[in-house]
Design an enzyme around this catalytic site. Structure first.
Site, short mmCIF file in Angstrom:
data_model
loop_
_atom_site.label_atom_id
_atom_site.label_comp_id
_atom_site.label_asym_id
_atom_site.label_seq_id
_atom_site.Cartn_x
_atom_site.Cartn_y
_atom_site.Cartn_z
N MET A 9 51.78 25.62 49.64
CA MET A 9 50.73 25.11 49.02
C MET A 9 50.86 23.75 48.71
O MET A 9 51.83 23.29 47.73
CB MET A 9 50.06 25.76 47.96
CG MET A 9 49.38 27.11 48.32
SD MET A 9 48.93 28.04 47.09
CE MET A 9 50.15 28.85 46.23
N LEU A 10 50.17 22.64 49.48
CA LEU A 10 50.29 21.10 49.05
C LEU A 10 49.88 21.05 47.89
O LEU A 10 48.97 21.39 47.28
CB LEU A 10 49.33 20.54 50.54
CG LEU A 10 49.68 19.16 50.62
CD1 LEU A 10 51.29 19.08 51.07
CD2 LEU A 10 48.54 18.56 51.74
N CYS A 91 46.71 25.48 58.82
CA CYS A 91 46.06 24.58 58.14
C CYS A 91 44.72 23.95 58.68
O CYS A 91 45.13 23.19 59.89
CB CYS A 91 46.96 23.83 57.33
SG CYS A 91 46.09 22.34 56.33
N LYS A 130 53.26 30.31 60.58
CA LYS A 130 52.29 30.72 59.86
C LYS A 130 50.96 30.40 60.64
O LYS A 130 50.91 29.01 60.89
CB LYS A 130 52.27 30.10 58.53
CG LYS A 130 50.98 30.25 57.59
CD LYS A 130 51.47 29.99 56.09
CE LYS A 130 50.36 30.46 55.03
NZ LYS A 130 49.08 29.28 55.19
N HIS A 162 47.50 34.33 58.09
CA HIS A 162 46.46 34.39 56.99
C HIS A 162 45.08 35.14 57.94
O HIS A 162 44.76 34.62 58.78
CB HIS A 162 45.90 33.04 56.85
CG HIS A 162 45.01 32.64 55.67
ND1 HIS A 162 44.66 31.59 55.23
CD2 HIS A 162 44.25 33.36 55.26
CE1 HIS A 162 43.71 31.55 54.60
NE2 HIS A 162 43.23 32.99 54.25
N ASN A 202 48.57 37.27 54.75
CA ASN A 202 48.35 36.51 53.54
C ASN A 202 46.81 36.34 53.36
O ASN A 202 46.10 36.72 54.66
CB ASN A 202 49.03 34.95 53.92
CG ASN A 202 48.41 34.04 53.19
OD1 ASN A 202 47.80 32.90 53.74
ND2 ASN A 202 48.30 33.87 51.96
N GLY A 203 46.45 36.19 52.39
CA GLY A 203 44.86 36.13 52.05
C GLY A 203 44.28 36.81 50.95
O GLY A 203 44.37 38.40 50.98
N GLY A 224 49.35 33.66 47.63
CA GLY A 224 48.93 31.98 47.69
C GLY A 224 48.42 31.69 46.37
O GLY A 224 49.28 31.61 45.07
C1 LIG Z 1 46.19 23.90 47.18
C2 LIG Z 1 46.42 24.55 48.41
C3 LIG Z 1 47.39 23.88 49.41
C4 LIG Z 1 47.56 24.56 50.50
N1 LIG Z 1 48.52 24.07 51.39
C5 LIG Z 1 49.13 24.59 52.36
C6 LIG Z 1 50.13 24.14 53.38
O1 LIG Z 1 50.69 23.10 52.89
N2 LIG Z 1 50.78 24.78 54.25
C7 LIG Z 1 49.89 25.98 54.64
O2 LIG Z 1 50.44 26.56 55.76
N3 LIG Z 1 49.00 26.53 53.69
C8 LIG Z 1 48.61 25.76 52.95
N4 LIG Z 1 47.40 26.30 51.95
C9 LIG Z 1 47.01 27.90 52.52
C10 LIG Z 1 47.90 28.89 51.61
O3 LIG Z 1 49.36 28.81 52.06
C11 LIG Z 1 47.28 30.28 51.92
O4 LIG Z 1 47.24 30.51 53.33
C12 LIG Z 1 45.71 30.36 51.50
O5 LIG Z 1 45.56 29.83 50.09
C13 LIG Z 1 45.46 31.84 51.54
O6 LIG Z 1 46.31 32.74 50.59
P1 LIG Z 1 45.61 33.01 49.09
O7 LIG Z 1 44.19 33.69 49.39
O8 LIG Z 1 46.52 34.00 48.67
O9 LIG Z 1 45.40 31.76 48.57
C14 LIG Z 1 47.14 25.89 51.01
C15 LIG Z 1 46.30 26.47 50.04
C16 LIG Z 1 45.93 25.80 48.68
C17 LIG Z 1 45.33 26.71 47.68
#
Ligand SMILES: Cc1cc2nc3c(=O)[nH]c(=O)nc-3n(C[C@H](O)[C@H](O)[C@H](O)COP(=O)(O)O)c2cc1C
Length: 329
Positions: A9-10, A91, A130, A162, A202-203, A224
């Site tokens: 997560m960026l 992404c 991913k 995801h 994921n999700g 996430g």
């Molecule tokens: C703040 C933020 C930054 C993210 N940055 C990335 C990233 O750098 N690379 C990536 O593959 N997914 C990124 N994601 C997506 C997450 O890895 C993940 O796929 C998404 O949040 C869904 O999972 P969750 O429902 O458990 O949050 C980011 C999500 C968030 C909230």
């Protein structure tokens, strides 16, 4: 394969978050934030790639669309000692699309295969990917299956899905994490149809129960946003998922986690870092418990005029004692 991970997560899963997360779980796989291959090749590598030894097991997530550059990025990252490399094909941000990487790569499966092949040629460590279920133009289960088959032909064995499509026009990255419906069944079906591949879902995984439910069908689960909003969730994973009760035996509490972060904070500040780099990952530590709001308030806004090492103790003092000392693991 490690059965549970914290998502890349960026701006969130930076090294300070990861050091903190390791106070709560020793076994969960952690990911870096997404780093572009161009940044690794041309940028400040030490700043981008260095990490604390406690952060293992750790996967470096790379983004890019040029096979040579990705291979070079992996080669340059090798001396840092990552446990694996992951390609971001999920992404949906506009900035990422301009660079032609992230989710838009799903429109060109042969290119993604070349990228993975190039990465594999530069390391003996596992290379993983991913991605989403698909794009708006390719939303069917069969589209994902064909995408995965194309990638698997390169020898890649681990896929994190995801469980939504990505909508590249009209939805923001944030909306892309909630508006396209979750399709867990399609990910379960992928595992049924390709049992030799390792499939991670994921999700919207928000609880230990969610993790355990998915593990009945799949090899792994990636958490996430919940891992940032409610990091105490991580403290139950080592015991429940890995049967590793070391942290439990050490009597893990939120108070202990805070105490363990103080030397880290002192060290960081003595090298010119900002206390906020440590406070931001810790904001959710008391989520859902009495005192959560005053803890957050203590770590954000105008901080009291105290030495950095006393700031954490000051915020902790605003939380009821019994909550500080609750067992976490
Ligand atoms: C703040 C933020 C930054 C993210 N940055 C990335 C990233 O750098 N690379 C990536 O593959 N997914 C990124 N994601 C997506 C997450 O890895 C993940 O796929 C998404 O949040 C869904 O999972 P969750 O429902 O458990 O949050 C980011 C999500 C968030 C909230």
């Amino acid at each position: 394969m490690i059965p549970v991970s914290v998502a890349p997560m960026l701006d969130w899963t930076n090294r300070h978050y990861r050091y903190f997360a390791r106070r709560l779980t020793r076994r969960t796989l952690l990911y870096t934030e997404m780093v572009t291959s161009a940044a690794v090749v041309h940028g400040n590598r030490e700043g981008l790639l260095a990490f604390h030894p406690d952060e293992h097991p750790l996967s470096l997530q790379l983004a890019g669309d040029d096979p040579d550059e990705l291979a070079r990025a992996v080669e340059l990252a090798e001396p840092f000692g990552y446990d694996e490399y992951n390609l971001n094909a999920g992404c949906p941000s506009e900035r990422v699309q301009k660079g032609n990487f992230g989710a838009c790569l799903m429109a060109d499966p042969p290119l993604v295969a070349r990228l993975l092949q190039a990465m594999r040629s530069a390391t003996d460590k596992p290379v993983t990917v991913k991605h989403r279920i698909g794009l708006e133009e390719t939303p069917r289960y069969e589209d994902m299956l064909s995408f995965v088959d194309t990638l698997a032909a390169t020898g890649v064995r681990r896929f994190t899905v995801h469980a939504r499509i990505a909508v590249l026009r009209g939805l923001s990255p944030k909306q892309n994490r909630s508006v396209p419906p979750l399709r867990y069944d399609d990910v379960y079906r992928l595992k049924e149809d390709r049992p030799h591949l390792k499939i991670e879902i994921n999700g919207q995984v928000r609880s230990l129960q969610d993790v355990q439910d998915h593990l009945k069908h799949l090899d792994a689960v990636m958490i996430g946003r919940a891992a940032f909003a409610d990091p105490a969730l991580l403290a139950r994973l080592d015991g429940a998922v890995f049967g590793d009760f070391r942290l439990q035996a050490e009597g893990l509490t939120r108070e202990k986690v805070v105490e363990q972060m103080i030397p880290y904070l002192e060290d960081l500040c003595s090298r010119g870092g900002s206390p906020r780099w440590v406070f931001t990952p810790m904001l959710g530590l008391f989520a859902g418990r009495p005192g959560a709001r005053s803890w957050k308030r203590g770590l954000s806004g105008a901080l009291p005029d105290l030495p950095p090492e006393q700031l954490l103790g000051h915020a902790l003092a605003s939380v009821p004692r019994d909550v500080q000392k609750e067992s976490l693991a």
